[in-house]
Scaffold this active site. Structure first.
Site, PDB file in Angstrom:
ATOM      1  N   GLU A 105     -29.132   5.562 -16.325  1.00 50.75           N
ATOM      2  CA  GLU A 105     -28.373   4.548 -17.744  1.00 50.75           C
ATOM      3  C   GLU A 105     -27.074   4.233 -17.513  1.00 50.75           C
ATOM      4  OE1 GLU A 105     -27.280   6.249 -22.436  1.00 50.75           O
ATOM      5  OE2 GLU A 105     -25.998   7.258 -20.791  1.00 50.75           O
ATOM      6  N   ASP A 111     -26.711  10.542 -17.081  1.00 49.13           N
ATOM      7  CA  ASP A 111     -25.738   9.836 -17.898  1.00 49.13           C
ATOM      8  C   ASP A 111     -25.116   8.953 -17.461  1.00 49.13           C
ATOM      9  OD1 ASP A 111     -25.156  10.297 -21.355  1.00 49.13           O
ATOM     10  OD2 ASP A 111     -23.658  11.208 -20.592  1.00 49.13           O
TER      11      ASP A 111
END
Length: 666
Positions: free
Chosen positions: A370, A334
């Site tokens: 990401e 993330d």
């Protein structure tokens, strides 16, 4: 980097049973004193508090004889309390071990966790306790099942099975539920290569949620990194290990979504739970000078200092733990630029990124970035080093623009279909294509809502992305209008087919295959309710069957999912590896590519054996006769429904549709 931080096995941190007792160790570069505190059902006794000795490299340690697994514990740290200098030591705060393998209950936000030193409030009753846990034997080392080009299925563990009628009620919402036969049948029907579990490490609610009666449901606010959240794994780490093994037997891998960019301690007004109380200045990045303000490249209040040795070791040890002791096949990171950030900005060759990619335990795992964060220069799509795959939001946005009907998008659509080699310039693409994910509109909502509807989040619709590329076909939200419902179904079919017929790795968010809706909420992180719990009983089975057919086609035709660079040159003795055609079956000209009104294109692929596959796209609302190159002794076979042939050769492509045809011998 000191060898202490790279040779983790030689100097294990956390709680390690020794046979005669337990050795506890924790790192702090700035603490002056540290205590281990043991707890029973009545709480902490003074006789159960042990001062820890400071040793090599800032490690505080103590061995307590006569105790073992199941012992509950926490730490207290003392030193200067000078927040303006980034120092937050307070012995009234019980601190979670960053290396805790299990905790005795979930975290719950309480404003008293954020009181300044001197408030005379002991936080021990407010905090979960770490549990001394013996590690299971490492799983047999096996290569990951998942390979680039497969289907990643994004799963919110709690919401995925909370309403599943074929899962025993007491298991719903847990990791155990995902291993139930009915769930596995569904995964296999979709030809899922790997499930990507949204965060399962123990997390805490943001401080503004409890007054609103809301809870963090996504898990992107971690406190512990190795300890699983009791809400999704009430039986502890063994439940993850069992799930990985069960899915592996079915040919399905497991990827963990991990958060190493911030923690739930938030900004200067946030709670002191673990790293802040142990060594705030070392674990988090700060602006230069005084007062020592936390860097907030994550828009969550703090940013982990991923260039610091202690943080790098914590990240690497956590990843190794999940691979060695659960057998997970990979990780999705993330806000991944934070892993490569320093005061100078993002660097693709940053030490932590390099260590992850080169680590003997991790180097064969699936690594997905990401590739953006909200900080300055945070958009880094295409800049992560191999072997990282990257979420490709350009695919998401450009495919949506084409099917929304934006002018001049056919050339960009072709680039995305072919693997986005304008972004990934190696010999093989590292794209992860998707059209919807947990963050943003669900797939069904992006064709039903032109704007977000986040009022239930309690922030007066200010939260969430305000510029979704979405449309509503004339009516916002649900409708009983048959015409509009039919148009939306066409749009869903077209978006899904574009995804499944695109080259590279693809990702599908769980429930999008059967029309999940969040009623226009594009930031449903705080909706631990029916908004994000999948409605299995009311699912759209026709749409589900359509997606299963797409998965069968993609699985049967490797040329569709290949990650290899397309050159337009001979991929076999007879044909180029790709040709781009217009309606007549002739190649597109330069003028065709630059025609802003062009809505039709065919991607004609040829594999090494000379077999040709055509992906025919009609983005116009009008039907069109589409032609394909013919050769004697072969016919084109349509692999999807609704293909109306005018004759043996051209066929009628309905408006806003995607077809896949294969050339077969007569």
């Amino acid at each position: 980097m000191p060898s202490f931080f790279t040779q983790s096995e030689s100097y294990p941190l956390g709680a390690v049973p020794t046979g005669s007792g337990v050795r506890f160790s924790v790192w702090s570069g700035a603490a002056e004193r540290m205590w281990l505190c043991l707890f029973d059902e009545q709480g902490e006794a003074e006789t159960a508090r042990f001062e820890m000795a400071r040793g090599e490299g800032g490690v505080f340690a103590v061995e307590v004889p006569g105790i073992g697994t199941g012992t509950r514990y926490g730490f207290r740290a003392d030193g200067p309390y000078a927040p303006e200098q980034g120092l937050w030591f307070d012995p009234d705060k019980i601190l979670m071990d960053p290396y805790a393998l299990a905790i005795d209950r979930q975290y719950a936000y309480d404003s008293r966790l954020a009181l300044p030193r001197g408030s005379a409030v002991d936080t021990a009753p407010l905090m979960p306790k770490a549990i001394v846990t013996a590690l299971a034997e490492p799983v047999a080392p096996e290569p990951p099942i998942f390979r680039p080009g497969g289907l990643v299925y994004e799963v919110l563990p709690r919401g995925f099975t909370k309403l599943h009628p074929e899962v025993p009620e007491h298991l719903r919402g847990t990791l155990v539920a995902i291993a139930q036969p009915a769930v596995i049948r569904h995964l296999k029907k979709l030809k899922v290569s790997a499930i990507e579990l949204m965060p399962i490490a123990a997390w805490i609610d943001e401080r503004h949620l409890p007054p609103l009666g809301l809870r963090n449901a996504w898990g992107y606010n971690p406190v512990s990194f190795m300890a699983l959240d009791p809400r999704v794994a009430p039986g502890g780490f063994q439940e993850l290990r069992d799930l990985v093994a069960a899915l592996r037997r079915e040919g399905i891998g497991v990827i963990l979504d991990v958060v190493f960019n911030h923690t739930g301690e938030s900004d200067e007004k946030g709670p002191t739970l673990s790293l802040r109380g142990l060594d705030n200045r070392a674990y988090y990045r700060h602006e230069p000078g005084e007062p020592a303000r936390l860097v907030n490249d994550t828009c969550t209040g703090n940013t982990l200092a991923c260039g610091q040795p202690a943080v790098m070791r914590l990240v690497l040890d956590t990843l190794r733990h999940f691979v060695r002791h659960a057998g997970v096949g990979g990780f999705r990171f993330d806000l991944a630029p934070v892993l490569g950030r320093s005061a100078a900005g993002f660097a693709p060759d940053a030490p932590l990124l390099r260590l992850i990619a080169e680590d003997p335990v991790l180097k064969d795992r699936v690594l997905i970035a990401e590739p953006w964060d909200p900080g300055p220069g945070g958009y880094q799509l295409g800049r992560f080093p191999p072997p990282f795959l990257e979420w490709n939001d350009r695919f998401r946005d450009d495919v949506r623009r084409f099917w929304r009907g934006d002018d001049g998008t056919v050339g960009t659509l072709a680039t995305r279909l072919a693997g986005s080699f304008d972004i990934f310039r190696e010999a093989s693409t590292r794209t992860v294509n998707f059209v919807a994910a947990h963050d943003g509109f669900s797939l069904a909502d992006l064709v039903s809502y032109a704007s977000k509807h986040n009022e239930p989040n309690g922030e007066m619709n200010r939260d969430g992305h305000s510029h979704e590329i979405a449309w509503n076909n004339g009516i916002e939200g649900g409708t009983n209008n048959d015409r509009i419902a039919g148009e939306r179904r066409k749009d869903l079919h077209a978006l899904l087919a574009t995804l499944f017929f695109s080259r590279g790795t693809i990702m599908l968010s769980a429930g999008d295959e059967f029309g999940r809706t969040q009623h226009g909420n594009n930031n449903a992180y705080a909706q631990d309710n029916e908004t994000i719990w999948l409605d299995w009983a009311g699912r759209d089975r026709e749409l589900e069957a359509f997606v299963a057919r797409l998965a069968e086609i993609r699985n049967a035709l490797p040329v569709l999912s290949s990650c290899a660079l397309l050159t337009g040159e001979a991929g076999s003795p007879q044909f180029p590896d790709v040709e781009w055609l217009k309606e007549t079956g002739a190649p597109l000209t330069v003028a065709d590519w630059h025609d802003p009104d062009r809505r039709r294109v065919t991607m004609l692929l040829a594999d090494d054996d000379g077999r040709r596959v055509a992906v025919v796209i009609n983005g116009d609302r009008r039907a069109s006769v589409m032609g394909l190159p013919e050769r004697p002794g072969f016919v084109w076979k349509n692999l999807l429904p609704d293909c109306e042939r005018h004759s043996e050769k051209p066929f009628l492509a309905q408006g806003r549709t995607v077809y896949c045809l294969i050339e077969e011998a007569e």
